[in-house]
Design a protein around this motif. Structure first.
Motif, PDB file in Angstrom:
ATOM      1  N   ASP A 237       0.843  -1.193   0.000  1.00 54.08           N
ATOM      2  CA  ASP A 237       0.000   0.000   0.000  1.00 54.08           C
ATOM      3  C   ASP A 237       0.879   1.244   0.000  1.00 54.08           C
ATOM      4  OD1 ASP A 237      -2.074   1.836   0.322  1.00 54.08           O
ATOM      5  OD2 ASP A 237      -2.574   1.225   2.351  1.00 54.08           O
ATOM      6  N   VAL A 238       1.909   1.258   0.827  1.00 55.68           N
ATOM      7  CA  VAL A 238       2.822   2.405   0.903  1.00 55.68           C
ATOM      8  C   VAL A 238       3.489   2.646  -0.449  1.00 55.68           C
ATOM      9  CG1 VAL A 238       4.933   3.286   1.973  1.00 55.68           C
ATOM     10  CG2 VAL A 238       3.200   2.156   3.383  1.00 55.68           C
ATOM     11  N   LEU A 239       3.955   1.587  -1.109  1.00 61.25           N
ATOM     12  CA  LEU A 239       4.610   1.747  -2.409  1.00 61.25           C
ATOM     13  C   LEU A 239       3.667   2.364  -3.440  1.00 61.25           C
ATOM     14  CD1 LEU A 239       6.568  -1.627  -2.625  1.00 61.25           C
ATOM     15  CD2 LEU A 239       7.558   0.649  -2.312  1.00 61.25           C
ATOM     16  N   LEU A 240       2.422   1.916  -3.460  1.00 63.25           N
ATOM     17  CA  LEU A 240       1.468   2.458  -4.425  1.00 63.25           C
ATOM     18  C   LEU A 240       1.115   3.906  -4.091  1.00 63.25           C
ATOM     19  CD1 LEU A 240      -0.894  -0.617  -4.946  1.00 63.25           C
ATOM     20  CD2 LEU A 240       0.911   0.210  -6.475  1.00 63.25           C
ATOM     21  N   MET A 241       1.014   4.231  -2.808  1.00 65.69           N
ATOM     22  CA  MET A 241       0.749   5.616  -2.433  1.00 65.69           C
ATOM     23  C   MET A 241       1.943   6.509  -2.746  1.00 65.69           C
ATOM     24  SD  MET A 241      -1.497   5.391   1.098  1.00 65.69           S
ATOM     25  CE  MET A 241      -0.284   4.418   2.019  1.00 65.69           C
ATOM     26  N   TYR A 242       3.144   5.988  -2.565  1.00 62.44           N
ATOM     27  CA  TYR A 242       4.350   6.747  -2.904  1.00 62.44           C
ATOM     28  C   TYR A 242       4.354   7.073  -4.397  1.00 62.44           C
ATOM     29  CZ  TYR A 242       9.342   8.021  -2.615  1.00 62.44           C
ATOM     30  OH  TYR A 242      10.538   8.692  -2.632  1.00 62.44           O
ATOM     31  N   ALA A 243       3.984   6.085  -5.213  1.00 65.85           N
ATOM     32  CA  ALA A 243       3.894   6.323  -6.657  1.00 65.85           C
ATOM     33  C   ALA A 243       2.819   7.357  -6.973  1.00 65.85           C
ATOM     34  CB  ALA A 243       3.598   5.015  -7.379  1.00 65.85           C
TER      35      ALA A 243
ATOM     36  N   GLU B 245       9.322   8.829 -12.532  1.00 65.25           N
ATOM     37  CA  GLU B 245       9.963   8.334 -11.318  1.00 65.25           C
ATOM     38  C   GLU B 245       9.065   7.366 -10.544  1.00 65.25           C
ATOM     39  OE1 GLU B 245      11.890  11.432  -8.863  1.00 65.25           O
ATOM     40  OE2 GLU B 245      11.318  12.798 -10.488  1.00 65.25           O
ATOM     41  N   ALA B 246       7.764   7.414 -10.821  1.00 70.16           N
ATOM     42  CA  ALA B 246       6.815   6.602 -10.051  1.00 70.16           C
ATOM     43  C   ALA B 246       6.768   5.149 -10.512  1.00 70.16           C
ATOM     44  CB  ALA B 246       5.419   7.222 -10.154  1.00 70.16           C
ATOM     45  N   TYR B 247       7.174   4.880 -11.722  1.00 67.95           N
ATOM     46  CA  TYR B 247       7.056   3.529 -12.289  1.00 67.95           C
ATOM     47  C   TYR B 247       7.704   2.439 -11.436  1.00 67.95           C
ATOM     48  CZ  TYR B 247       4.951   4.459 -16.894  1.00 67.95           C
ATOM     49  OH  TYR B 247       4.079   4.754 -17.905  1.00 67.95           O
ATOM     50  N   PRO B 248       8.933   2.615 -10.939  1.00 68.86           N
ATOM     51  CA  PRO B 248       9.583   1.491 -10.238  1.00 68.86           C
ATOM     52  C   PRO B 248       8.819   0.998  -9.014  1.00 68.86           C
ATOM     53  CG  PRO B 248      11.185   3.185 -10.811  1.00 68.86           C
ATOM     54  CD  PRO B 248       9.839   3.769 -11.080  1.00 68.86           C
ATOM     55  N   TYR B 249       8.075   1.871  -8.364  1.00 62.97           N
ATOM     56  CA  TYR B 249       7.383   1.474  -7.125  1.00 62.97           C
ATOM     57  C   TYR B 249       6.131   0.662  -7.439  1.00 62.97           C
ATOM     58  CZ  TYR B 249      10.784   4.834  -5.687  1.00 62.97           C
ATOM     59  OH  TYR B 249      11.978   5.482  -5.511  1.00 62.97           O
TER      60      TYR B 249
ATOM     61  N   ASP C 176       6.119  -1.166 -10.158  1.00 60.63           N
ATOM     62  CA  ASP C 176       6.748  -2.392 -10.658  1.00 60.63           C
ATOM     63  C   ASP C 176       7.020  -3.390  -9.541  1.00 60.63           C
ATOM     64  OD1 ASP C 176       6.720  -1.398 -13.231  1.00 60.63           O
ATOM     65  OD2 ASP C 176       8.843  -0.823 -13.256  1.00 60.63           O
ATOM     66  N   GLU C 177       7.459  -2.904  -8.361  1.00 59.67           N
ATOM     67  CA  GLU C 177       7.722  -3.818  -7.246  1.00 59.67           C
ATOM     68  C   GLU C 177       6.485  -4.630  -6.898  1.00 59.67           C
ATOM     69  OE1 GLU C 177       9.950  -2.774  -3.687  1.00 59.67           O
ATOM     70  OE2 GLU C 177      10.440  -0.837  -4.599  1.00 59.67           O
ATOM     71  N   VAL C 178       5.344  -3.969  -6.866  1.00 58.45           N
ATOM     72  CA  VAL C 178       4.105  -4.646  -6.499  1.00 58.45           C
ATOM     73  C   VAL C 178       3.683  -5.619  -7.593  1.00 58.45           C
ATOM     74  CG1 VAL C 178       1.672  -4.268  -5.925  1.00 58.45           C
ATOM     75  CG2 VAL C 178       3.409  -2.686  -5.064  1.00 58.45           C
ATOM     76  N   ARG C 179       3.801  -5.218  -8.839  1.00 62.42           N
ATOM     77  CA  ARG C 179       3.382  -6.077  -9.949  1.00 62.42           C
ATOM     78  C   ARG C 179       4.280  -7.304 -10.075  1.00 62.42           C
ATOM     79  NH1 ARG C 179       0.160  -4.004 -14.102  1.00 62.42           N
ATOM     80  NH2 ARG C 179       1.460  -5.078 -15.656  1.00 62.42           N
ATOM     81  N   VAL C 180       5.563  -7.130  -9.913  1.00 58.88           N
ATOM     82  CA  VAL C 180       6.494  -8.249 -10.063  1.00 58.88           C
ATOM     83  C   VAL C 180       6.223  -9.319  -9.008  1.00 58.88           C
ATOM     84  CG1 VAL C 180       8.923  -8.912  -9.835  1.00 58.88           C
ATOM     85  CG2 VAL C 180       8.292  -6.951 -11.255  1.00 58.88           C
ATOM     86  N   ARG C 181       5.901  -8.909  -7.792  1.00 58.05           N
ATOM     87  CA  ARG C 181       5.578  -9.881  -6.756  1.00 58.05           C
ATOM     88  C   ARG C 181       4.393 -10.751  -7.178  1.00 58.05           C
ATOM     89  NH1 ARG C 181       3.738  -9.346  -1.218  1.00 58.05           N
ATOM     90  NH2 ARG C 181       2.257  -7.783  -1.929  1.00 58.05           N
ATOM     91  N   ALA C 182       3.448 -10.168  -7.921  1.00 58.61           N
ATOM     92  CA  ALA C 182       2.284 -10.919  -8.389  1.00 58.61           C
ATOM     93  C   ALA C 182       2.568 -11.709  -9.656  1.00 58.61           C
ATOM     94  CB  ALA C 182       1.117  -9.967  -8.639  1.00 58.61           C
ATOM     95  N   GLY C 183       3.789 -11.585 -10.191  1.00 57.70           N
ATOM     96  CA  GLY C 183       4.145 -12.318 -11.402  1.00 57.70           C
ATOM     97  C   GLY C 183       3.777 -11.607 -12.685  1.00 57.70           C
ATOM     98  N   LEU C 184       3.338 -10.358 -12.595  1.00 56.85           N
ATOM     99  CA  LEU C 184       2.960  -9.600 -13.788  1.00 56.85           C
ATOM    100  C   LEU C 184       4.184  -8.934 -14.403  1.00 56.85           C
ATOM    101  CD1 LEU C 184      -0.285  -7.784 -12.558  1.00 56.85           C
ATOM    102  CD2 LEU C 184      -0.110  -9.949 -13.770  1.00 56.85           C
ATOM    103  N   PRO C 185       4.116  -8.606 -15.677  1.00 56.83           N
ATOM    104  CA  PRO C 185       5.206  -7.826 -16.266  1.00 56.83           C
ATOM    105  C   PRO C 185       5.273  -6.453 -15.623  1.00 56.83           C
ATOM    106  CG  PRO C 185       3.356  -7.951 -17.775  1.00 56.83           C
ATOM    107  CD  PRO C 185       3.055  -8.896 -16.658  1.00 56.83           C
TER     108      PRO C 185
END
Length: 511
Positions: free
Chosen positions: A396-402, A413-417, A419-428
């Motif tokens: 939640d914090v990462l998405l709010m930071y973005a 600059e917001a993309y990488p944060y 990305d962290e959440v999506r990669v954990r779910a296995g998404l591109p």
């Protein structure tokens, strides 16, 4: 496995109301003068403030989830509770309705208990580090209670000292109330530990205060202040303390509580105070479990008072993982006929297949929120679930930071944060899937990301309110929004009985 020992009894006596001559001393009751004397009293006092979480049923035992989840376009009143169902349809004529009035009242019980700590602990001779920490915890809790009061009622009165029967505070503005929340958190942060161990797990930490501070500023779209608060967790010292769990589902099961992704969570025990598993209220015994699982549980294992809208499933199916599989967060978030992609004959619901439980009957297309349930270890629900509620997760914090970066026109600059959440779910990564989004497009993408990551966790109403998306147009997802009146239904009515007792309180717009 649960961690905060809650001490209720002393402050319950101090704060309870009864019909008597208030000028006459009760020789059998502790008084404020006789109580706040020792370090042990200070600990009991702050534990009683935490104990407000467990007052059945108004807060984290049950109703807070109705306000944050069912009232939004995610959910609806699906059972036989007429009061709940009317409230979710924005049809409220009784402003003393328990679902809203008792939540208001209980939040102010928490404010009162926190105020007692803040007012009385400074005068106790005790270890100074512990004293400062306890006062900081009380300010965090007061901030959390006022955050909820402001989010759901808009204009609460600010009561910052232990209340007296002669007090008649006026409404604060929404901005003033959020400003007080921010002030409490900023004052608490320096004296809160970064982490706890042993029986203190679950107390307010510095990271929890920074995260709630960020939420407070973000809810007002004060992006720079929110970014500054979240930065402690994302790019500052907190980065060493928090990390996404490898398995998304670990955030919602009893065996993985207080993990690396948890920023703040309510600690629950399977209450053993009574011989029967029944709904309990504080007049008899505090339920240190949560009853929400019984009320969110699907038919035959729970009461089915609240369920999810089926449009949420389609939101998850918009994308596949990098291996072509379905987003694993879907089955972790909901119970429905195709939890297992092979269909209802393979989708398990509390030890039976979906097909055997519901077949082609009225619940064949039902969808239920799973994250607060116990189907991973039980075959039915009850009133004393030990499953902790994770109020704030690092995802939640990462998405709010973005969202803050995007709000400051720093979209790239917001993309990488995200990305962290999506990669954990296995998404591109979003960087590869949708590069070059402008500010408006990125916000729309974030709205999708928050649905699939945080569905059924209690933040959807706050999101819709913050984005300005609350309107009758949501009826295409949730027919209950046909009754939504802009300028009125963003907030609940202030209880009429409080207005009757306090001439300085005024009712919210439209009521």
């Amino acid at each position: 496995m649960k961690h905060i020992i809650i001490t209720f009894s002393i402050l319950l006596v101090l704060s309870a109301g009864c019909k008597r001559d208030f000028d006459a001393a009760n020789p059998n009751a502790p008084t404020i003068e006789s109580f706040w004397k020792s370090s042990d009293d200070a600990v009991k006092g702050i534990n009683a403030a935490y104990g407000t979480f467990y007052r059945t049923p108004a807060l984290y035992s049950r109703w807070i989830y109705y306000h944050g989840i069912l009232k939004s376009d995610e959910g609806f009143g699906s059972g036989g509770d007429g009061g709940l169902n009317n409230l979710m349809r924005f049809n409220q004529t009784n402003y003393n309705e328990g679902l809203t009035a008792l939540t208001w009242e209980t939040l102010f019980v928490g404010v009162f208990r926190a105020n007692q700590v803040i007012a009385n602990v400074p005068g106790i001779q005790m270890d100074e580090t512990l004293k400062r920490r306890i006062i900081a915890e009380a300010k965090f809790l007061r901030a959390l209670f006022y955050f909820n009061l402001t989010l759901y009622y808009g204009r609460p009165p600010l009561q910052l000292t232990p209340s007296q029967t002669t007090d008649k505070p006026a409404n604060a503005t929404t901005q003033e109330a959020y400003a007080q929340v921010a002030q409490d958190l900023n004052e608490a942060i320096p004296d809160l530990p970064e982490r706890y161990t042993g029986t203190d797990l679950g107390r307010a930490t510095r990271g929890a205060a920074y995260a709630l501070l960020g939420k407070t500023h973000l809810q007002q779209r004060n992006y720079q202040l929110a970014l500054d608060a979240f930065s402690w967790l994302v790019t500052g010292p907190g980065r060493q303390l928090y990390a996404l769990t490898a398995d998304y589902r670990d955030n919602f099961i009893v065996t993985k509580e207080n993990n690396s992704e948890s920023v703040f969570e309510i600690q629950f025990n399977e209450n053993q105070a009574e011989n029967t598993d029944d709904d309990v209220d504080e007049s008899r015994v505090n339920n240190t479990g949560t009853s929400i699982a019984q009320f969110f549980g699907p038919p035959a294992v729970g009461f089915n008072d609240g369920a999810a809208r089926r449009w949420l499933i389609d939101e998850f199916l918009q994308e596949s993982t990098t291996t072509g599989a379905r987003d694993p967060r879907l089955a972790a978030s909901f119970i429905f006929n195709n939890m297992d992609p092979r269909g209802p004959e393979f989708s398990m619901v509390y030890g039976q297949t979906f097909a055997s439980r519901y077949g082609n009957g009225p619940n064949a297309n039902g969808v239920w929120f799973r994250k607060l349930l116990n189907d991973h270890w039980k075959n039915e629900e009850g009133f004393r679930s030990p499953n902790n509620y994770r109020i704030i997760r690092y995802a939640d914090v990462l998405l709010m930071y973005a969202e803050c970066l995007n709000g400051l026109s720093r979209t790239e600059e917001a993309y990488p944060y995200v990305d962290e959440v999506r990669v954990r779910a296995g998404l591109p990564t979003l960087t590869s899937a949708r590069p070059g989004l402008n500010q408006e497009q990125f916000l729309n993408q974030l709205k999708h990301e928050r649905i699939v990551e945080l569905a059924g966790e209690g933040w959807r109403w706050a999101d819709l309110l913050r984005w300005g998306d609350l309107s009758p147009a949501l009826a295409n997802r949730d027919p209950e929004f046909e009754g939504f009146i802009p300028g009125k239904n963003e907030y609940y009515p202030i209880p009429q009985r409080d207005i009757d007792l306090n001439p300085n309180l005024t009712q919210n717009s439209g009521f």
